[in-house]
Each structure stands twice: as structure tokens, then as C-alpha cells.
Write a protein that holds these residues in place. Structure first.
Motif, PDB file in Angstrom:
ATOM      1  N   LYS A 135     -38.505 -39.189 -26.534  1.00 12.52           N
ATOM      2  CA  LYS A 135     -37.304 -38.395 -26.202  1.00 12.52           C
ATOM      3  C   LYS A 135     -36.557 -38.128 -27.738  1.00 12.52           C
ATOM      4  O   LYS A 135     -36.687 -38.799 -28.721  1.00 12.52           O
ATOM      5  CB  LYS A 135     -36.195 -39.744 -25.728  1.00 12.52           C
ATOM      6  N   VAL A 136     -36.108 -37.029 -27.658  1.00  8.35           N
ATOM      7  CA  VAL A 136     -35.566 -36.320 -28.850  1.00  8.35           C
ATOM      8  C   VAL A 136     -34.225 -35.896 -28.852  1.00  8.35           C
ATOM      9  O   VAL A 136     -33.640 -35.163 -28.011  1.00  8.35           O
ATOM     10  CB  VAL A 136     -36.449 -34.981 -29.006  1.00  8.35           C
ATOM     11  N   LEU A 137     -33.366 -36.437 -29.765  1.00 11.70           N
ATOM     12  CA  LEU A 137     -31.946 -36.560 -29.920  1.00 11.70           C
ATOM     13  C   LEU A 137     -31.688 -35.786 -31.248  1.00 11.70           C
ATOM     14  O   LEU A 137     -31.973 -36.386 -32.469  1.00 11.70           O
ATOM     15  CB  LEU A 137     -31.382 -37.974 -29.724  1.00 11.70           C
ATOM     16  N   MET A 138     -30.763 -34.762 -31.190  1.00 12.51           N
ATOM     17  CA  MET A 138     -30.318 -34.130 -32.250  1.00 12.51           C
ATOM     18  C   MET A 138     -28.733 -33.983 -32.456  1.00 12.51           C
ATOM     19  O   MET A 138     -28.219 -33.849 -31.466  1.00 12.51           O
ATOM     20  CB  MET A 138     -30.989 -32.686 -32.372  1.00 12.51           C
ATOM     21  N   THR A 139     -28.308 -34.276 -33.682  1.00  8.04           N
ATOM     22  CA  THR A 139     -26.997 -33.932 -34.063  1.00  8.04           C
ATOM     23  C   THR A 139     -27.001 -32.582 -34.651  1.00  8.04           C
ATOM     24  O   THR A 139     -27.844 -32.142 -35.613  1.00  8.04           O
ATOM     25  CB  THR A 139     -26.296 -34.834 -34.837  1.00  8.04           C
ATOM     26  N   THR A 140     -25.904 -31.591 -34.341  1.00  9.99           N
ATOM     27  CA  THR A 140     -25.783 -30.210 -34.881  1.00  9.99           C
ATOM     28  C   THR A 140     -24.632 -29.740 -34.794  1.00  9.99           C
ATOM     29  O   THR A 140     -23.803 -30.412 -33.835  1.00  9.99           O
ATOM     30  CB  THR A 140     -26.761 -29.545 -34.065  1.00  9.99           C
ATOM     31  N   ARG A 141     -24.139 -28.676 -35.546  1.00 12.20           N
ATOM     32  CA  ARG A 141     -22.959 -28.013 -35.224  1.00 12.20           C
ATOM     33  C   ARG A 141     -23.380 -26.779 -34.609  1.00 12.20           C
ATOM     34  O   ARG A 141     -22.452 -26.118 -34.408  1.00 12.20           O
ATOM     35  CB  ARG A 141     -22.243 -27.795 -36.620  1.00 12.20           C
ATOM     36  N   GLN A 142     -24.564 -26.593 -34.398  1.00 15.24           N
ATOM     37  CA  GLN A 142     -25.067 -25.180 -33.806  1.00 15.24           C
ATOM     38  C   GLN A 142     -25.122 -25.239 -32.371  1.00 15.24           C
ATOM     39  O   GLN A 142     -25.348 -26.262 -31.796  1.00 15.24           O
ATOM     40  CB  GLN A 142     -26.362 -24.824 -34.340  1.00 15.24           C
ATOM     41  N   ARG A 143     -25.348 -24.308 -31.618  1.00 15.40           N
ATOM     42  CA  ARG A 143     -25.656 -23.926 -30.257  1.00 15.40           C
ATOM     43  C   ARG A 143     -27.110 -23.765 -30.331  1.00 15.40           C
ATOM     44  O   ARG A 143     -27.469 -22.674 -31.061  1.00 15.40           O
ATOM     45  CB  ARG A 143     -24.828 -22.945 -29.496  1.00 15.40           C
ATOM     46  N   LEU A 144     -28.013 -24.580 -29.758  1.00 16.83           N
ATOM     47  CA  LEU A 144     -29.318 -24.631 -29.684  1.00 16.83           C
ATOM     48  C   LEU A 144     -29.994 -23.998 -28.551  1.00 16.83           C
ATOM     49  O   LEU A 144     -31.379 -23.838 -28.568  1.00 16.83           O
ATOM     50  CB  LEU A 144     -29.865 -25.834 -29.913  1.00 16.83           C
ATOM     51  N   GLY A 145     -29.319 -23.124 -27.663  1.00 15.16           N
ATOM     52  CA  GLY A 145     -30.112 -22.178 -26.925  1.00 15.16           C
ATOM     53  C   GLY A 145     -30.080 -23.335 -25.296  1.00 15.16           C
ATOM     54  O   GLY A 145     -29.896 -24.344 -25.128  1.00 15.16           O
ATOM     55  N   THR A 146     -30.260 -22.391 -24.395  1.00 11.51           N
ATOM     56  CA  THR A 146     -30.167 -22.858 -22.934  1.00 11.51           C
ATOM     57  C   THR A 146     -31.154 -23.726 -22.550  1.00 11.51           C
ATOM     58  O   THR A 146     -31.058 -24.513 -21.544  1.00 11.51           O
ATOM     59  CB  THR A 146     -30.027 -21.853 -21.981  1.00 11.51           C
ATOM     60  N   SER A 147     -32.257 -23.732 -23.250  1.00 14.98           N
ATOM     61  CA  SER A 147     -33.422 -24.687 -23.064  1.00 14.98           C
ATOM     62  C   SER A 147     -33.145 -25.991 -23.311  1.00 14.98           C
ATOM     63  O   SER A 147     -33.895 -26.872 -23.019  1.00 14.98           O
ATOM     64  CB  SER A 147     -34.690 -24.116 -23.516  1.00 14.98           C
ATOM     65  N   ILE A 148     -32.128 -26.199 -24.154  1.00 14.97           N
ATOM     66  CA  ILE A 148     -31.994 -27.411 -24.764  1.00 14.97           C
ATOM     67  C   ILE A 148     -30.594 -28.181 -24.031  1.00 14.97           C
ATOM     68  O   ILE A 148     -29.699 -27.651 -24.093  1.00 14.97           O
ATOM     69  CB  ILE A 148     -31.954 -27.523 -26.144  1.00 14.97           C
ATOM     70  N   LYS A 149     -30.857 -29.453 -23.626  1.00 15.81           N
ATOM     71  CA  LYS A 149     -29.579 -30.186 -22.847  1.00 15.81           C
ATOM     72  C   LYS A 149     -28.461 -30.105 -24.030  1.00 15.81           C
ATOM     73  O   LYS A 149     -28.884 -30.777 -25.090  1.00 15.81           O
ATOM     74  CB  LYS A 149     -30.143 -31.455 -22.512  1.00 15.81           C
ATOM     75  N   GLN A 150     -27.469 -30.129 -23.693  1.00 16.24           N
ATOM     76  CA  GLN A 150     -26.285 -29.858 -24.834  1.00 16.24           C
ATOM     77  C   GLN A 150     -25.181 -30.856 -24.480  1.00 16.24           C
ATOM     78  O   GLN A 150     -24.590 -30.658 -23.248  1.00 16.24           O
ATOM     79  CB  GLN A 150     -25.774 -28.718 -24.843  1.00 16.24           C
ATOM     80  N   LEU A 151     -24.893 -31.944 -25.093  1.00 13.44           N
ATOM     81  CA  LEU A 151     -23.589 -32.766 -25.108  1.00 13.44           C
ATOM     82  C   LEU A 151     -22.662 -32.455 -25.999  1.00 13.44           C
ATOM     83  O   LEU A 151     -22.925 -32.503 -27.242  1.00 13.44           O
ATOM     84  CB  LEU A 151     -24.092 -34.128 -25.054  1.00 13.44           C
ATOM     85  N   SER A 152     -21.784 -31.541 -25.552  1.00 12.70           N
ATOM     86  CA  SER A 152     -20.619 -30.950 -26.457  1.00 12.70           C
ATOM     87  C   SER A 152     -19.735 -31.863 -26.798  1.00 12.70           C
ATOM     88  O   SER A 152     -18.984 -32.427 -25.969  1.00 12.70           O
ATOM     89  CB  SER A 152     -19.942 -29.684 -25.872  1.00 12.70           C
ATOM     90  N   LEU A 153     -19.522 -32.282 -27.820  1.00 12.68           N
ATOM     91  CA  LEU A 153     -18.888 -33.520 -28.373  1.00 12.68           C
ATOM     92  C   LEU A 153     -17.582 -33.151 -28.842  1.00 12.68           C
ATOM     93  O   LEU A 153     -17.576 -32.106 -29.508  1.00 12.68           O
ATOM     94  CB  LEU A 153     -19.328 -34.310 -29.581  1.00 12.68           C
ATOM     95  N   ASP A 154     -16.597 -33.417 -28.200  1.00 12.59           N
ATOM     96  CA  ASP A 154     -14.953 -33.061 -28.601  1.00 12.59           C
ATOM     97  C   ASP A 154     -14.286 -34.128 -29.298  1.00 12.59           C
ATOM     98  O   ASP A 154     -14.669 -35.152 -29.689  1.00 12.59           O
ATOM     99  CB  ASP A 154     -14.325 -32.850 -27.141  1.00 12.59           C
ATOM    100  N   VAL A 155     -12.997 -33.837 -29.815  1.00 11.79           N
ATOM    101  CA  VAL A 155     -12.373 -34.888 -30.421  1.00 11.79           C
ATOM    102  C   VAL A 155     -12.083 -36.058 -29.535  1.00 11.79           C
ATOM    103  O   VAL A 155     -12.129 -35.772 -28.355  1.00 11.79           O
ATOM    104  CB  VAL A 155     -11.000 -34.288 -30.664  1.00 11.79           C
ATOM    105  N   LEU A 156     -11.563 -37.123 -30.160  1.00 15.13           N
ATOM    106  CA  LEU A 156     -11.351 -38.076 -29.216  1.00 15.13           C
ATOM    107  C   LEU A 156     -10.167 -37.817 -27.925  1.00 15.13           C
ATOM    108  O   LEU A 156      -9.245 -37.054 -28.605  1.00 15.13           O
ATOM    109  CB  LEU A 156     -10.890 -39.461 -29.966  1.00 15.13           C
TER     110      LEU A 156
END
Length: 617
Positions: A135-156
């Protein structure tokens, strides 16, 4: 210890995202700085340690060389020995090593965390294969494309932000000014980093009686006073609160505290061994430095502890400290001090580095690179080559020539820019680049550089100089490796005579020259010429280096091979065995020199068996 609050729902969602796909599940926690992406990934990893029996591998994407980090993790944490002969293509050696690591990884599910991914295409080749257990987990400020599951972290959420602030300052203090507390959280943009900074500020000695209303007034004032930094980038608007909170913390620091923060910001955006920090401030008492670190920077949440003796600045705070460093009186001296320390570390990286030495120096490599890339103007003329050579040697010692090459190219460019074309440092850069091309089998590119380096050193240093002898030796090795023996021999003889004249008969360079000339002779079948030279080289290396040094073992191997080529198997075998034991202990069982010695021993035994049983070769 402050409780992790405000992201419970995200933690659950993240786990579901990572578990629902039978293939590689890549979940990217995206968002701007200060949202707590790294902290969320860390909390997830800590909460699910039992899920990932195969281990949790944390990689720092921003520092580059993700492949190197994978290999080092496998070697140090999994005790995985990598064979040296994975591929003959030096360009793809690192990739082959990484793939070998994934194939031989410990059993069980594995979590691979890539923190702060900026360029996904640069890390993608080093990701584990498509397998349900990785399992691969990434932290990023970028949008990595539709093939990658994206959890968009918002402010609290407002309630979560209030809960975080309460965990920092206490329920009683918050309830006294609940409305103001809500306004304070809103003003900080509900950013976890801003709330952490303000909470730590309010809890420090002398601020326990400061009202939240007064705190909000101070922040608003600082925001009006300090706008230059946040106006540099469009996406910094939401982080004005963080900037203002940092300004308040900055003014709570004494001069020594500020100096420490600015020094830390000059290091790379990577974990910093505290020992390197102490070396940068040799005149300061170690306990005083620890006092600044523990009771100021850590307490105010301006610095994070990453492990035993390892610390790191949050990327935003590193940027803020760098901004403050511009006006700091000691800024230039801090830069020069950091450069001196990293140059000293680079000088200690041996060309024949063992796995133990490579592992020990690894944490310093990003910081040596930072000096080479951003602080080279603060490095003295005498030391200019070392930041580049240190990085190149680190990779070259592992056979990762493709990773070493950019550093040597950059070194040549920088030396030419500072010194012009005709300078000893330029000659050294030419020689080092030629050696690397030679190691890669890029002979047509290596030869003209060898010749240029030799000519330039003769022009600048004269014919009788140790560095001229070194270039003669290197060019001789180059010709010998291609079977151009008639061109190699006079160069070896010149180098040997010159080293003896300049350095005396008992010097490691003389031993090297004797050994090289001996190998040249037995490669030509001139065994009677080779044997006395090889014996001399062995005796000299025993005296100068001791019997546990890899160079002594290599000379043993050479003498054994000479005996083997003569059919003197009983004399050759004990030498091979002795050499192999030294190499295995000093360089490891997977080092190329160890493997070659083992192969030589195997060939000898096969040859001896054929001779006993009269088998055809």
C-alpha cells in the motif's frame, strides 16, 4: 503530550481507501502547507502498525533519491543483502536494486509512505509492484491524476479546530473566552500549524495569563506589520495567520534562539542530525544548545523531533526562518560554518566505503547537496570541489554511477565558472568525470577528459608533481582495461618512478602503482615480471594499511590469481581464502570486490578438479 485531534474521520476514510483495492492503492493526501498532511500520514502509520506486518517504509520524496532510500531501508531495517550483478547497465542499476528489494521484502502487508511528493513521475519508477500487500500513501500539494485515489485534505472544521486549541491551552482557559476562541480559530484559517503555534505561544512561561482577546489583537497587529513574505506567492493568503503567529513567536526568541532557527533553515528540507548542528557552532556549549532546542524551539512548535538525535523544521517555518535570516547579522557566518561542516563530512566519505559507512553518512547527504546547490558561493576556493565530490563518491561507492554523474558534471561547470579553464581544480574535475565515464564503459567520452586533465596538470604543476603521477596512473588503468597494454605500460612506469621520487618508497601510492603494474604484466602472461612486484605491493600494504584493509585483500587476490594462472593451485587457494574473509568482513558479502574474489576461488577449484581428473577445460 498533545492529543491528535480533528482528523478522526479522515483517518478512517484513508484506511478504507488503502484497503479497498487488490492492486497497489495510492492515496494522496493533498492540500496546501500547514494542513497537517505529514502528521495525518504519521498518525495513520502509528495507528495501523499491526496491520502492516511487512513493515512501514517512510521515504522523503522532496530530498530526491527515493530509490536510494528504499535500498538503504531494505539493507538496514530488513538485513537484505543485494547482489552486485543485478544488471550490467549502470544506468538502470538503482532501479534493478529497488525492484530486487520489493521482490524480497519481508512477508506481510507493507505500507510505503512518500512524504511531500512534488514530481510524481520522478518517484513512480521506484514504487512497489502491483500487489495487494503493498500500500502506497503519499502526501503532496499536487494533483496527481485520476488514476490515483485522492483524499483532499481541507482545513479543520470549526469544532475540530476548537478542540485542537483546547488540547493545547486547556479547557478552563478556552471556556472563559469561548467566543474569542472561535474567532481566533477562524482568524487562523483553521490551519493546524497556526493553531499549534498560537497554542504553544500561549502556554509558554510568562504568557499563561495572556487573554485570548489580547492574543488575537497581537496577531492582527503582526499581520498588518508583516506582509512581504506572504505576498510573494498567490497561495499564501490563507496562511497569513501562520505568518502572524510565527512573528509573535519570533519576538519571544532571544538572539541565540533566533540564530539557531536561522541556522536550521539553512540545512536541506530533510531530517537534521543534531550532531551536525553542534559542529556548526563549535564555540557554543552543547548544553546551552540543547536548552535552546528543547525549551524554546520545541516548546513553541518551531521545531519537530523526528527520532533520536534527529530534528526537522516544518517546510513553512523553514521558509519563514530563511526570510528572517536575510536580516540577521550572523547570517553569512552561519552559512560559511554550515559549509565548512558539510565539506568536512564530504571529505570523510571513502571511495571504497563499506555498507556500514554508507549507512552512517546517509543522513548528511541531503545537506551536502544543499550546500552544493544553494550555498556554494560560501564555500572557499580550496574546498569548492568537495560538496560535489562527496555526493558523487557516496553514489559511486555503491555502483550508482548514474546518480553520481550529475554531481561531477555540475562540479566541472562550477569550477570553470569560478576559476576559468586553466586551474588545478578544473583538472581535478576533468579527471573525476573521466573516472566515472570509465566506470560506466563510456570510453570514448572518458579518454579525452583523461588526456585534458593530464595535460592541464603538467602545464600548471610541472612534470614532477604527485597529481601528475596520479593522472599518469589513471590513464594507464584506462588503457589496460581496454587491452591497450603497450600504451599502459610506460604510463605505469612513469607514475611509479615519480611517486617514488616525490613520496619515497613506502607510500600507499607506490603500493598502488606496484600492484597495477603487476596486474598489467600477468595479464600479458609475463608472470616472472609480475610476481616480485605483486609481492612488494603486498608487503607494503601490509605495513602501511594492516592485514584487515580491503586494499591488502585485493593485493592478496591479485597474487593468488597470478599463482592460479601459473597452475600453482596449492599456493593460490589459501591466499584467496584469506582475501575473501577480509573482504566479506570489510566490504560485505555483496560487494563487487567480494563477489569477484569468490568467483576467482570457485574458478581455481574447478581448475584444480579438472587437473586431478584430467578433464578437458
Amino acid at each position: 503530550m498533545v492529543k491528535f485531534v480533528g482528523r478522526e474521520a479522515e483517518l478512517q476514510t484513508l484506511h478504507q481507501m488503502l484497503q479497498e483495492n487488490n492492486q497497489v492503492a495510492i492515496a494522496a493526501i493533498a492540500g496546501m502547507g500547514g494542513l497537517g498532511k505529514t502528521e495525518l500520514a504519521l498518525q495513520y502509520a502509528m495507528a495501523h502498525r499491526e496491520t502492516y506486518k511487512g513493515g512501514i517504509c517512510w521515504l522523503l520524496a522532496k530530498t530526491g533519491d527515493v530509490g536510494i532510500q528504499v535500498v538503504q531501508f531494505a539493507r538496514t531495517q530488513l538485513d537484505l543483502n543485494l547482489p552486485e550483478d543485478l544488471t550490467e547497465d549502470s544506468q538502470n542499476k538503482l532501479l534493478a536494486q529497488v525492484q530486487y528489494c520489493w521482490r524480497h521484502w519481508r512477508e506481510g502487508d507493507v505500507l510505503v509512505v512518500l512524504d511531500d511528493v512534488a514530481q510524481y513521475k520522478e518517484v513512480k519508477p521506484y514504487l512497489p509492484p502491483s500487489s495487494s500487500r503493498f500500500k502506497v500513501l503519499m502526501t503532496t500539494r499536487q494533483r496527481l491524476g485520476t488514476s490515483i485515489k485522492q483524499l483532499s485534505l481541507d482545513v479543520l472544521q470549526p469544532e475540530a479546530a476548537l478542540e485542537l486549541l483546547q488540547s493545547l491551552i486547556g479547557a478552563e482557559r478556552l471556556q472563559k473566552e469561548l467566543d474569542v476562541a472561535n474567532s481566533l480559530c477562524k482568524w487562523l484559517g483553521y490551519l493546524p500549524l497556526g493553531l499549534e503555534l498560537v497554542g504553544r505561544y500561549l502556554c509558554q512561561e510568562g504568557q499563561q495569563d495572556l487573554s485570548l482577546a489580547k492574543m488575537l489583537q497581537r496577531l492582527e497587529k503582526k499581520r498588518l506589520e508583516q506582509t512581504a513574505l506572504v505576498e510573494r506567492e498567490d497561495d499564501m493568503t490563507a496562511q497569513w495567520g501562520v505568518q502572524a503567529a510565527f512573528e509573535l513567536s519570533w519576538h519571544e526568541l532571544k538572539d541565540a534562539d533566533k540564530q539557531m532557527g536561522c541556522l536550521l533553515s539553512l540545512f536541506a528540507a530533510a531530517p537534521i542530525p543534531w550532531k551536525l548542528v553542534e559542529l556548526c557552532l563549535p564555540e557554543e556549549d552543547e548544553e546551552d544548545l540543547e536548552e535552546i532546542r528543547n525549551n524554546k524551539l520545541l516548546k513553541l512548535h518551531l521545531l519537530q523531533r523526528k527520532g533520536e538525535g534527529i530534528y526537522q523544521l516544518h517546510p513553512l517555518l523553514r521558509e519563514f526562518f530563511q526570510y528572517k535570516c536575510i536580516g540577521l547579522e550572523q547570517a553569512e557566518e552561519l552559512k560559511r560554518s554550515l559549509c565548512r561542516v558539510m565539506v568536512a563530512v564530504a571529505k570523510e566519505i571513502p571511495e571504497d566505503a563499506t555498507l556500514k559507512k554508507i549507512t552512517a553518512v546517509s543522513p548528511a547527504i541531503p545537506h551536502i547537496a544543499e550546500v552544493a546547490n544553494h550555498l556554494i558561493q560560501c564555500v572557499s576556493d580550496d574546498d569548492l570541489l568537495w560538496p560535489f565530490e562527496g555526493n558523487a563518491t557516496f553514489y559511486n561507492a555503491q555502483g550508482l554511477y548514474n546518480q553520481a554523474l550529475p554531481w561531477l558534471k555540475q562540479c566541472l561547470e562550477v569550477t570553470k565558472k569560478r576559476f576559468a579553464e586553466e586551474h588545478p581544480s578544473v583538472a581535478a574535475s576533468l579527471n573525476n568525470l573521466a573516472l566515472l565515464y570509465d566506470s560506466q564503459g563510456r570510453y570514448s567520452e572518458a579518454e579525452p577528459l583523461y588526456i585534458q586533465a593530464l595535460a592541464l596538470r603538467r602545464q600548471l604543476l610541472g612534470d614532477e608533481h604527485p597529481n601528475v603521477a596520479l593522472n599518469l596512473n589513471n590513464l594507464g588503468c584506462f588503457y589496460e582495461s581496454q587491452g591497450r597494454y603497450s600504451e599502459a605500460e610506460p604510463l605505469y612506469i612513469q607514475a611509479l618512478a615519480l611517486w617514488r621520487k616525490l613520496l619515497g618508497d613506502e607510500h600507499p601510492s607506490v603500493a598502488l602503482s606496484l600492484s597495477n603494474l603487476a596486474v598489467l604484466y600477468y595479464s600479458q602472461g609475463r608472470y616472472n615480471d609480475a610476481e616480485p612486484l605483486c609481492i612488494q605491493a603486498l608487503a607494503l600494504r601490509r605495513k602501511l594499511l594492516g592485514e584487515e584493509h580491503p586494499d591488502f585483500a585485493i593485493t592478496l587476490n591479485n597474487l593468488a590469481k597470478l599463482y592460479y594462472l601459473q597452475g600453482r593451485y596449492t599456493k593460490a587457494e589459501p591466499l584467496y581464502l584469506q582475501a575473501l574473509e577480509i573482504l566479506e568482513q570489510g566490504l560485505g558479502v555483496s560487494h563487487s570486490s567480494t563477489i569477484k574474489c569468490r568467483e576467482n576461488l570457485a574458478n581455481l577449484r574447478v581448475g584444480a578438479a579438472r587437473r586431478r581428473h584430467r578433464l578437458p577445460p
